[in-house]
Motif scaffolding. Structure first.
Motif, mmCIF file in Angstrom:
data_model
loop_
_atom_site.group_PDB
_atom_site.id
_atom_site.type_symbol
_atom_site.label_atom_id
_atom_site.label_comp_id
_atom_site.label_asym_id
_atom_site.label_seq_id
_atom_site.Cartn_x
_atom_site.Cartn_y
_atom_site.Cartn_z
ATOM 1 N N GLN A 117 122.322 67.195 91.670
ATOM 2 C CA GLN A 117 122.904 68.187 92.575
ATOM 3 C C GLN A 117 123.180 69.476 91.829
ATOM 4 O O GLN A 117 123.620 69.455 90.687
ATOM 5 C CB GLN A 117 124.226 67.664 93.145
ATOM 6 C CG GLN A 117 124.066 66.414 93.978
ATOM 7 C CD GLN A 117 125.383 65.984 94.587
ATOM 8 O OE1 GLN A 117 125.933 66.696 95.391
ATOM 9 N NE2 GLN A 117 125.852 64.823 94.194
ATOM 10 N N THR A 118 122.890 70.568 92.495
ATOM 11 C CA THR A 118 123.314 71.873 92.006
ATOM 12 C C THR A 118 124.339 72.376 93.013
ATOM 13 O O THR A 118 124.716 71.656 93.935
ATOM 14 C CB THR A 118 122.130 72.868 91.912
ATOM 15 O OG1 THR A 118 121.636 73.113 93.230
ATOM 16 C CG2 THR A 118 121.028 72.331 91.021
ATOM 17 N N ASP A 120 123.906 74.414 95.441
ATOM 18 C CA ASP A 120 123.418 74.468 96.825
ATOM 19 C C ASP A 120 122.279 73.514 97.153
ATOM 20 O O ASP A 120 121.792 73.543 98.268
ATOM 21 C CB ASP A 120 122.967 75.882 97.234
ATOM 22 C CG ASP A 120 122.888 76.876 96.135
ATOM 23 O OD1 ASP A 120 123.857 76.973 95.433
ATOM 24 O OD2 ASP A 120 121.876 77.566 96.002
ATOM 25 N N THR A 121 121.817 72.681 96.215
ATOM 26 C CA THR A 121 120.718 71.763 96.522
ATOM 27 C C THR A 121 121.012 70.339 96.049
ATOM 28 O O THR A 121 121.837 70.118 95.167
ATOM 29 C CB THR A 121 119.392 72.207 95.870
ATOM 30 O OG1 THR A 121 119.559 72.190 94.452
ATOM 31 C CG2 THR A 121 118.973 73.581 96.348
ATOM 32 N N SER A 123 118.505 67.112 94.864
ATOM 33 C CA SER A 123 117.138 66.685 94.562
ATOM 34 C C SER A 123 117.124 65.193 94.271
ATOM 35 O O SER A 123 118.048 64.666 93.645
ATOM 36 C CB SER A 123 116.585 67.431 93.343
ATOM 37 O OG SER A 123 116.523 68.807 93.600
ATOM 38 N N THR A 138 113.657 68.153 97.353
ATOM 39 C CA THR A 138 114.838 68.978 97.108
ATOM 40 C C THR A 138 115.263 69.558 98.458
ATOM 41 O O THR A 138 114.438 70.145 99.152
ATOM 42 C CB THR A 138 114.550 70.123 96.121
ATOM 43 O OG1 THR A 138 114.184 69.554 94.864
ATOM 44 C CG2 THR A 138 115.760 71.020 95.938
ATOM 45 N N ASN A 139 116.506 69.349 98.807
ATOM 46 C CA ASN A 139 117.038 69.834 100.082
ATOM 47 C C ASN A 139 118.280 70.660 99.832
ATOM 48 O O ASN A 139 118.993 70.446 98.857
ATOM 49 C CB ASN A 139 117.421 68.654 100.982
ATOM 50 C CG ASN A 139 116.210 67.909 101.481
ATOM 51 O OD1 ASN A 139 115.199 68.495 101.808
ATOM 52 N ND2 ASN A 139 116.319 66.592 101.531
ATOM 53 N N PRO A 140 118.575 71.600 100.748
ATOM 54 C CA PRO A 140 119.860 72.302 100.647
ATOM 55 C C PRO A 140 120.990 71.315 100.894
ATOM 56 O O PRO A 140 120.839 70.373 101.664
ATOM 57 C CB PRO A 140 119.793 73.353 101.753
ATOM 58 C CG PRO A 140 118.631 73.010 102.596
ATOM 59 C CD PRO A 140 117.782 72.028 101.872
ATOM 60 N N LYS A 141 122.095 71.528 100.208
ATOM 61 C CA LYS A 141 123.269 70.696 100.453
ATOM 62 C C LYS A 141 123.756 70.923 101.870
ATOM 63 O O LYS A 141 123.712 72.048 102.358
ATOM 64 C CB LYS A 141 124.405 71.052 99.492
ATOM 65 C CG LYS A 141 124.403 70.262 98.233
ATOM 66 C CD LYS A 141 125.685 70.539 97.467
ATOM 67 C CE LYS A 141 125.683 69.780 96.182
ATOM 68 N NZ LYS A 141 126.817 70.140 95.342
ATOM 69 N N SER A 144 126.140 73.968 103.008
ATOM 70 C CA SER A 144 126.043 75.162 102.170
ATOM 71 C C SER A 144 125.419 76.303 102.979
ATOM 72 O O SER A 144 124.590 76.084 103.843
ATOM 73 C CB SER A 144 125.234 74.876 100.898
ATOM 74 O OG SER A 144 123.937 74.473 101.193
#
Length: 146
Positions: A117-118, A120-121, A123, A138-141, A144
């Motif tokens: 996790q970052t 905003d994403t 993976s 990889t998807n947006p959180k 967010s």
């Protein structure tokens, strides 16, 4: 009588708060495990890699990508091994399109999936036996902006 009523209300309130905390913990735990779509992507990639290796050994002069469709994927275990690494087991059924015929293949599967996790994403990766990671998605959180 009023005192016993207030004591009972205090107990009910305490039970309600404990239930709420347990429910929130359960929900957050469920949301961290790999969803079915990620398991299916990981399994499909694993099968494709295995089939591609077999094709390369059996017919090295005729490279082709494996052609198959997952029909059924039943997960029997989703367990977090270490933070962000999940061990997923179950059974699958796939239809393999061979040159002139179709073959139904079924059996158990055993995958390791990694979540990163970052800000905003989110993976998901398929982990190989030698520790290499292959990106699945990889998807947006959720929640967010953007």
């Amino acid at each position: 009588m009023i005192a016993s009523f207030l004591v009972a209300m205090g107990r009910i309130r305490w039970i309600w708060w404990v239930s709420l905390v347990l429910l929130l913990q359960a929900c957050s735990r469920l949301s961290t495990t790999p969803p079915q779509s990620i398991v299916e992507r990981g399994l499909a990639l694993n099968i494709a890699q295995t089939q591609q290796t077999l094709i390369a050994h059996l017919a090295p002069k005729v490279p082709q990508l494996p052609n198959f469709t997952l029909r059924q994927v039943d997960v029997t275990q989703r367990e977090e091994q270490t933070p962000g690494i999940f061990h997923v087991q179950g059974t699958y059924q796939a239809v393999m399109q061979l040159t002139r015929r179709k073959k139904i293949e079924s059996g158990p599967f055993d995958l390791y999936l990694a979540k990163e996790q970052t800000e905003d994403t989110v993976s998901w990766y398929l982990m190989s036996n030698n520790g290499e990671k292959t990106l699945l998605v990889t998807n947006p959180k959720q929640g967010s902006p953007g």
